[in-house]
Design an enzyme around this catalytic site. Structure first.
Site, PDB file in Angstrom:
ATOM      1  N   HIS A 158      -7.131  -8.493   0.529  1.00 64.04           N
ATOM      2  CA  HIS A 158      -5.645  -8.847   0.235  1.00 64.04           C
ATOM      3  C   HIS A 158      -5.417 -10.036  -0.488  1.00 64.04           C
ATOM      4  CE1 HIS A 158      -1.379  -8.691   0.799  1.00 64.04           C
ATOM      5  NE2 HIS A 158      -1.378  -8.816   2.094  1.00 64.04           N
TER       6      HIS A 158
ATOM      7  N   LYS B   6      -0.131  11.014  -5.473  1.00 61.80           N
ATOM      8  CA  LYS B   6      -1.494  11.394  -4.874  1.00 61.80           C
ATOM      9  C   LYS B   6      -2.135  12.558  -5.235  1.00 61.80           C
ATOM     10  CE  LYS B   6      -0.856   8.755  -0.398  1.00 61.80           C
ATOM     11  NZ  LYS B   6      -0.412   9.100   0.849  1.00 61.80           N
TER      12      LYS B   6
ATOM     13  N   ARG C 124      -1.034  -1.404  -3.671  1.00 59.49           N
ATOM     14  CA  ARG C 124      -1.501  -1.264  -2.356  1.00 59.49           C
ATOM     15  C   ARG C 124      -1.816   0.223  -2.079  1.00 59.49           C
ATOM     16  NH1 ARG C 124      -0.248  -5.180   2.044  1.00 59.49           N
ATOM     17  NH2 ARG C 124      -0.668  -3.973   4.087  1.00 59.49           N
TER      18      ARG C 124
ATOM     19  N   ARG D 182       6.909  -6.439   3.522  1.00 63.89           N
ATOM     20  CA  ARG D 182       6.943  -7.862   3.378  1.00 63.89           C
ATOM     21  C   ARG D 182       6.326  -7.999   2.153  1.00 63.89           C
ATOM     22  NH1 ARG D 182       6.398 -11.641   6.417  1.00 63.89           N
ATOM     23  NH2 ARG D 182       7.701 -11.267   8.417  1.00 63.89           N
ATOM     24  N   THR D 183       4.927  -7.347   1.763  1.00 62.68           N
ATOM     25  CA  THR D 183       4.403  -7.791   0.692  1.00 62.68           C
ATOM     26  C   THR D 183       5.137  -7.119  -0.659  1.00 62.68           C
ATOM     27  OG1 THR D 183       2.221  -7.835   2.108  1.00 62.68           O
ATOM     28  CG2 THR D 183       2.218  -7.267  -0.415  1.00 62.68           C
TER      29      THR D 183
END
Lengths: 304, 304, 304
Positions: A129, A80, A101, A51-52
């Site tokens: 957020h 990472k 994020r 969604r974000t």
């Protein structure tokens, strides 16, 4: 404003100017649809949040910009292996702005120290957020006409919900706000928020257990989910669970001009029958989320 | 036409107008390369299908539009937690049109009930894949000049192939079509298609076991894969398997103006040596798949 | 030049013209930001490599083009079921140029035989990574003003690093190059490179174990990582490991005009304190990587 890491980094004046820009975009979207042309946004999602991510990507594309990014374990694992400063300096060579994020609290802040381009915190663990908070504030402003002189109900899990904590902090900077905090006792708002925010600023609030007891007093009802696992005992859960589900029945007690917000996704805490009620604002909220991100990207890129 | 869920939702007239538009795009692609500018397609692929996704995305980009989406388990799982209506209303706030692939039969239809933007079914389980059917029809029209007066061979697994079922239904609406159904007995076309489509409309068809026995009669040969696991016994498989592999040898028996189609991907059912034969149309079919999607998106968005 | 599979496929003249174009793009990027409009790049990454993928995608977007692709196991597995020729012919119907990363040596070369559009090898196993070599050469040209009359140190794992092998081959075509090969004995450059490249062309080189012994002689220092697992015994590793870490202390011995390169990502072989030193060129190298890819795409598409 160079980055957006914590919603409290933005002054009230900057907020106002951001809302003004968002409202201009809503009114005349066509005027903005090339404003970021030849600019690139990177969406670095070290944990998935479709969604974000969609909201950021749609925002950038609607401004005429472009997007690269990763959103899934496979790709992000590669990144990472290297330090955040190295990743940020690399990606910052390719793009003009980054939405990040990360499951670790503080990762976007740390990234911003090394970044030659603006960083937007798109959620860092249970911490912040900020674009959700901006979304909530714009929704309130648009539906109530102002962010002041309001009685706001916050309902559900008020202990663990970062969204709710950020929103209380942000709202506490506006005038004449009253909070009605609706939750089971084990999920009440943390002490530090009562002490350091509400009491310190003399903001009136009450804590209650049942939504139906207070719904008639609210200008805004901000719903969140209550997870069964959060309750200490089954008996409490059974006694209270229906109090945290908003349905037509409870809505009959509410004011005609109530605005119902929810950060989504919902599980069952708002019945589907409520969707048709004109007081339901949570799908408008989704749209405002995209528009405030459009305004934010525009500001941070300095293209207006 | 607001959505495209089932190929039979489209009338023959709408089909004709879609093909006409596709042919215009093929002829003058440059005239269309900004027609969807500032429009966004979402590709919601709840199961991976890289070919289909690429075809939709390339179609949208070639029209000057943009794309957001997910295609892998990691991201889509996030969305799986919420109901399809909520996802669709959210995504519909961000984009102008949605292509949805879902393992569950009926999911795109259900989505369309809640969508404020057009939904295209990009495949729902073993059920429908309407843009593949449109691709097949456009390929027939382009290679034969018409979709009527044709003898069409369908070869391989006719029992489980949704592509084949949809194509028979779609072709049965055109005039003077004959079917030659080539398959092992255990993989014959289902009874309901014979009863409700072919017999009901008096469409002539025969069923045979071996491709070499009928290949000389065909205007079109639509090949599909036959999987070993579908056979009841090893002996049958050994006896028949070569009958479902198209090679140079069998092609010698065929007409000069045969058109060979295949929905791809193939395994070994068409030998690589056939690729160079001018009768091989399956790579043209891939291209037509993109062009028909361009036409479809253009129509559904109402930009022409 | 139709494809780019092996860095040695490009003639010195083609290289010069590529560098010239890259430098033009660096100088006047705005002149190039629509040059690939309506063109599409496919990034087919059969193994993840986020950095390389981002560099290609940013390059294409900055030229005004568009991108489709896959980068994660989920999506690519779908394509793995079919042959490379079929995938390439399909994708080649959708896009104008393909960047392919594959774990199998030779896969991009094989793909190029069947492709109607240009293929760029974006890394094939331990074999080739030609755009990294182009990046390294452009970085040398930009920082030293020329790719000749240079003493170049290569430090770290010289046995398994494909980047280093390709770079030696590429540099051996320029005039008056000297190599100083710095590695533990078990990780020395392979014999075939000494025999077939260096000795054959009479290129002077020496092999040493410790960076600090030779750093004062270098115009360029190309650092790579040394993995503990590559050493035959623990004692050697402990004795030598610090020799392959570049820090401020060792840099004191180096020339003022040294250029430090590294293909990135690094682990600890360059201390973070070195990043601030003006001789550190590895983040510029990242940017040059994007610019040389912009030049390459432009050339292969024939848009200039």
């Amino acid at each position: 404003m160079k980055h957006l890491i914590d919603p409290m980094d933005i002054s009230i004046d900057e907020l106002e100017s951001l809302f003004k820009l968002a409202e201009e975009i809503i009114k005349n979207e066509d005027d903005f649809n090339n404003i970021c042309s030849h600019k690139i946004l990177a969406t670095l999602f070290y944990e998935p949040s479709t969604r974000t991510r969609f909201s950021f990507e749609a925002a950038m594309l609607r401004l005429g910009g472009q997007v690269i990014g990763f959103s899934e374990p496979g790709s992000s694992s590669v990144m990472k292996g290297e330090s955040i400063p190295d990743t940020i300096r690399t990606v910052g060579s390719y793009v003009d702005i980054i939405a990040m994020r990360h499951p670790k609290e503080g990762a976007p802040r740390y990234a911003s120290y090394y970044s030659q381009v603006p960083i937007i915190n798109a959620g860092d663990g249970g911490h912040q957020h900020p674009t959700q908070t901006l979304t909530d504030l714009l929704t309130i402003k648009r539906t109530k006409g102002q962010i002041s002189n309001l009685t706001m109900g916050l309902c559900g899990d008020l202990k663990f919900g970062r969204t709710v904590h950020s929103l209380i902090k942000a709202m506490s900077r506006y005038e004449n706000i009253k909070f009605i905090l609706i939750s089971p006792q084990e999920l009440q708002i943390p002490e530090y928020i009562k002490m350091e925010i509400l009491n310190k600023k003399n903001i009136p609030f009450i804590e209650v257990e049942r939504l139906e007891d207070v719904i008639d007093k609210l200008d805004i009802l901000y719903m969140t989910r209550v997870q069964k696992e959060r309750f200490f005992n089954e008996a409490d859960y059974i006694r209270l669970k229906d109090s945290y589900i908003l349905d037509k029945e409870k809505l009959k007690l509410a004011r005609k001009d109530l605005s119902i917000l929810h950060p989504l996704p919902r599980v069952n805490e708002i019945s589907y029958e409520v969707d048709e009620d004109p007081r339901a604002c949570y799908f408008d909220q989704v749209e405002y989320g995209m528009f405030i991100r459009m305004a934010l990207i525009t500001k941070l890129l300095g293209v207006m």
